[in-house]
Design a protein around this motif. Structure first.
Motif, mmCIF file in Angstrom:
data_model
loop_
_atom_site.group_PDB
_atom_site.id
_atom_site.type_symbol
_atom_site.label_atom_id
_atom_site.label_comp_id
_atom_site.label_asym_id
_atom_site.label_seq_id
_atom_site.Cartn_x
_atom_site.Cartn_y
_atom_site.Cartn_z
ATOM 1 N N LEU A 90 0.961 -1.262 0.057
ATOM 2 C CA LEU A 90 0.273 -0.012 0.152
ATOM 3 C C LEU A 90 0.985 1.048 0.214
ATOM 4 O O LEU A 90 2.176 1.230 -0.003
ATOM 5 N N SER A 91 0.490 2.568 0.010
ATOM 6 C CA SER A 91 1.138 3.629 0.023
ATOM 7 C C SER A 91 0.474 4.450 1.013
ATOM 8 O O SER A 91 -0.478 4.430 1.541
ATOM 9 N N ARG A 92 1.671 5.538 1.460
ATOM 10 C CA ARG A 92 1.253 6.300 2.432
ATOM 11 C C ARG A 92 1.882 7.489 1.836
ATOM 12 O O ARG A 92 3.126 7.642 1.492
ATOM 13 N N LEU A 93 1.410 8.841 2.530
ATOM 14 C CA LEU A 93 1.951 10.078 2.045
ATOM 15 C C LEU A 93 2.508 10.839 2.976
ATOM 16 O O LEU A 93 2.288 10.697 4.475
ATOM 17 N N MET A 94 3.308 11.783 2.932
ATOM 18 C CA MET A 94 3.897 12.792 4.086
ATOM 19 C C MET A 94 3.967 13.909 3.358
ATOM 20 O O MET A 94 4.546 14.385 2.310
ATOM 21 N N ALA A 95 3.054 14.832 3.852
ATOM 22 C CA ALA A 95 2.919 16.249 3.276
ATOM 23 C C ALA A 95 3.938 17.420 4.314
ATOM 24 O O ALA A 95 3.800 17.041 5.541
ATOM 25 N N VAL A 96 4.600 18.032 3.440
ATOM 26 C CA VAL A 96 5.288 19.072 3.879
ATOM 27 C C VAL A 96 5.067 20.467 4.013
ATOM 28 O O VAL A 96 4.932 20.993 2.879
ATOM 29 N N TYR A 97 4.927 21.241 4.981
ATOM 30 C CA TYR A 97 4.219 22.502 4.987
ATOM 31 C C TYR A 97 5.450 23.507 5.386
ATOM 32 O O TYR A 97 5.829 23.382 6.364
ATOM 33 N N ALA A 98 5.553 24.487 4.736
ATOM 34 C CA ALA A 98 6.268 25.596 4.999
ATOM 35 C C ALA A 98 5.808 27.008 4.671
ATOM 36 O O ALA A 98 6.437 28.071 5.338
ATOM 37 N N THR A 99 5.410 27.337 3.359
ATOM 38 C CA THR A 99 4.832 28.686 3.302
ATOM 39 C C THR A 99 3.660 28.816 3.566
ATOM 40 O O THR A 99 3.156 30.058 3.735
ATOM 41 N N LYS A 100 2.565 27.998 3.816
ATOM 42 C CA LYS A 100 1.293 27.934 4.683
ATOM 43 C C LYS A 100 0.864 26.891 5.321
ATOM 44 O O LYS A 100 1.171 25.980 5.166
ATOM 45 N N LEU A 101 -0.125 27.024 6.448
ATOM 46 C CA LEU A 101 -0.572 26.012 7.168
ATOM 47 C C LEU A 101 -2.205 25.956 6.835
ATOM 48 O O LEU A 101 -2.785 27.098 7.242
ATOM 49 N N PRO A 102 -2.744 24.690 6.447
ATOM 50 C CA PRO A 102 -4.012 24.822 6.595
ATOM 51 C C PRO A 102 -4.917 24.566 7.753
ATOM 52 O O PRO A 102 -3.907 24.338 8.760
ATOM 53 N N GLU A 103 -6.089 24.818 7.813
ATOM 54 C CA GLU A 103 -6.510 24.677 9.042
ATOM 55 C C GLU A 103 -6.599 23.455 9.895
ATOM 56 O O GLU A 103 -6.583 23.247 10.761
ATOM 57 N N ALA A 104 -6.786 22.324 8.923
ATOM 58 C CA ALA A 104 -6.621 20.987 9.488
ATOM 59 C C ALA A 104 -5.941 20.284 8.602
ATOM 60 O O ALA A 104 -5.850 20.501 7.058
ATOM 61 N N VAL A 105 -5.363 19.000 8.949
ATOM 62 C CA VAL A 105 -4.627 18.121 7.928
ATOM 63 C C VAL A 105 -5.175 16.520 8.409
ATOM 64 O O VAL A 105 -5.098 16.120 9.551
ATOM 65 N N GLY A 106 -5.291 15.960 7.417
ATOM 66 C CA GLY A 106 -5.406 14.387 7.831
ATOM 67 C C GLY A 106 -6.024 13.479 6.744
ATOM 68 O O GLY A 106 -6.412 14.108 5.695
ATOM 69 N N PRO A 107 -6.485 12.236 7.100
ATOM 70 C CA PRO A 107 -6.055 11.514 8.436
ATOM 71 C C PRO A 107 -4.661 11.397 8.492
ATOM 72 O O PRO A 107 -3.966 11.099 7.645
ATOM 73 N N VAL A 108 -4.566 11.766 9.924
ATOM 74 C CA VAL A 108 -3.045 11.427 10.515
ATOM 75 C C VAL A 108 -2.947 9.724 10.680
ATOM 76 O O VAL A 108 -3.521 9.385 11.345
ATOM 77 N N ARG A 109 -1.728 9.383 10.281
ATOM 78 C CA ARG A 109 -1.390 7.762 10.447
ATOM 79 C C ARG A 109 0.156 7.851 11.028
ATOM 80 O O ARG A 109 0.864 8.881 11.434
ATOM 81 N N SER A 110 0.805 6.767 11.079
ATOM 82 C CA SER A 110 1.795 6.320 11.839
ATOM 83 C C SER A 110 3.278 6.632 11.170
ATOM 84 O O SER A 110 3.095 6.729 9.705
ATOM 85 N N ALA A 111 4.277 6.758 11.814
ATOM 86 C CA ALA A 111 5.572 6.989 11.155
ATOM 87 C C ALA A 111 6.326 5.690 10.493
ATOM 88 O O ALA A 111 5.989 4.632 11.174
ATOM 89 N N ARG A 112 7.244 5.844 9.736
ATOM 90 C CA ARG A 112 7.925 4.573 9.418
ATOM 91 C C ARG A 112 9.332 4.994 9.464
ATOM 92 O O ARG A 112 9.961 6.052 9.547
ATOM 93 N N GLU A 113 10.567 3.996 9.482
ATOM 94 C CA GLU A 113 11.663 4.237 9.347
ATOM 95 C C GLU A 113 12.218 5.043 8.386
ATOM 96 O O GLU A 113 13.199 6.140 8.517
ATOM 97 N N SER A 114 11.720 4.799 7.057
ATOM 98 C CA SER A 114 12.028 5.803 5.908
ATOM 99 C C SER A 114 11.757 7.183 6.204
ATOM 100 O O SER A 114 12.865 7.826 5.546
ATOM 101 N N ASP A 115 10.908 7.586 7.013
ATOM 102 C CA ASP A 115 10.644 9.038 7.256
ATOM 103 C C ASP A 115 11.802 9.525 7.760
ATOM 104 O O ASP A 115 12.124 10.764 7.872
ATOM 105 N N LEU A 116 12.497 8.992 9.025
ATOM 106 C CA LEU A 116 13.542 9.578 9.615
ATOM 107 C C LEU A 116 14.819 9.945 8.735
ATOM 108 O O LEU A 116 15.451 10.959 8.842
ATOM 109 N N GLU A 117 15.169 9.218 7.738
ATOM 110 C CA GLU A 117 16.139 9.619 6.707
ATOM 111 C C GLU A 117 15.792 10.661 5.840
ATOM 112 O O GLU A 117 16.426 11.604 5.772
ATOM 113 N N LEU A 118 14.391 10.693 5.401
ATOM 114 C CA LEU A 118 14.062 11.742 4.441
ATOM 115 C C LEU A 118 14.177 12.932 4.985
ATOM 116 O O LEU A 118 14.312 14.125 4.377
#
Length: 324
Positions: A90-118
């Motif tokens: 399956l797939s999962r997304l990681m959204a990165v915010y720097a220039t603006k913040l939305p009112e809400a984000v989700g659904p939020v799910r769990s982290a993976r080892e790959s995220d730490l390197e990225l």
């Protein structure tokens, strides 16, 4: 202990039970990485928000991407969206915010080892996620980032109505960080500017995982690539279709990590340090490129056949990690 669900007690007094109601949302992570098991009630955010110290870096949010999690919220406001393979193909997304913040984000799910390197490419980013596999927690603790889960910031997370857990956990970014840090915080290594010469006219591009599929279709009216996932046009909860100006298909090594989900499916590890082939889609064309990231603290560069940088178009970027 960090990110762990509260321990059940058999002898709670009525007063203690009432006090614990305000933190019931924090029961979001199991010992085997399957987070948000539904024990927390649905409802609205706690009125007491929490902020992180220092807002000079990006906010990254892990976002659910199975059919039951769609449409997602706040995805169109991200500067960069990364798509990675997880358990079961399956797939999962990681959204990165720097220039603006939305009112809400989700659904939020769990982290993976790959995220730490990225995420090492950013200066102490804030990572919002629902939980993690218990053996991964020490690595998250040691990583140079600010991990935030419902345990640590209950006022920033809430349960949405209309969906069952685990697909109903959302984040209020303004209750987690003081503000958007600005474009300078996007230390991705990406270069923006005029399109390179050449390229191949491309109407659509499909990227397949074992149990997931992304299709990006060029829209001249939107001047972006309309996103479809698993054969269905993607939309946000506002009804808009995401249409990133640039899509990168980055071919990487995907190996099996030592971590697994509650069903025993091992977590793929996506290696984002190194080099390999890539395709950069912009302006209705596809450009062959080579990607390189020498160290985890570096951004990723994309160069064409002659060694010149492959510029991205201004606007949102989606990076889809494909098996090399």
């Amino acid at each position: 202990m960090r990110y762990r669900a509260p321990t059940r007690r058999t002898a709670l007094t009525a007063a203690l039970a009432a006090a614990l109601m305000t933190v019931s949302l924090t029961a979001g992570c199991t010992r085997h990485g399957t987070s948000d098991d539904g024990r927390a009630p649905h409802g609205t955010p706690s009125p007491s928000g929490q902020s992180t110290a220092g807002t000079g870096s990006v906010l990254a949010v892990k976002i659910d991407n199975v059919g039951a999690a769609r449409p997602q919220t706040g995805l169109d406001a991200a500067d960069v969206v990364y798509a990675e393979q997880v358990e079961g193909g399956l797939s999962r997304l990681m959204a990165v915010y720097a220039t603006k913040l939305p009112e809400a984000v989700g659904p939020v799910r769990s982290a993976r080892e790959s995220d730490l390197e990225l995420l090492r490419q950013f200066d102490r980013p804030t990572l919002a996620f629902s939980g993690a596999q218990s053996r991964l927690l020490p690595l998250i603790d040691k990583a140079p980032l600010r991990p935030k889960t419902p345990d640590e910031a209950p006022g920033a997370f809430y349960r949405g109505s209309g969906r069952p857990a685990p697909h109903n956990l959302y984040l209020r970014p303004a209750r987690l960080v003081d503000g958007a840090p600005g474009k300078a915080a996007l230390t991705t290594g990406f270069r923006y500017g005029p399109a390179p010469a050449g390229g191949t006219v491309t109407a659509s591009r499909t990227v397949r995982y074992p149990a997931a599929r992304f299709i990006f279709t060029w829209s001249a009216n939107r001047h972006g690539w309309l996103v479809s996932m698993d054969g269905t046009p993607a939309r946000t909860t506002d009804g808009d279709r995401p249409a990133p100006a640039t899509v990168v298909v980055q071919h990487v090594r995907v190996t099996t990590s030592k971590y697994h989900d509650v069903l025993g499916n091992h977590t793929p590890f996506t290696q984002t340090v190194g080099s390999g082939k890539a395709e950069v889609l912009r302006d209705g064309r596809s450009f062959e490129a080579t990607w390189a990231r020498r160290a985890a603290t570096d951004g990723t560069t994309f160069t064409g056949a002659g060694g010149s940088p492959v510029n991205f178009a201004d606007g949102q970027v989606w990076v889809v990690f494909a098996q090399a």
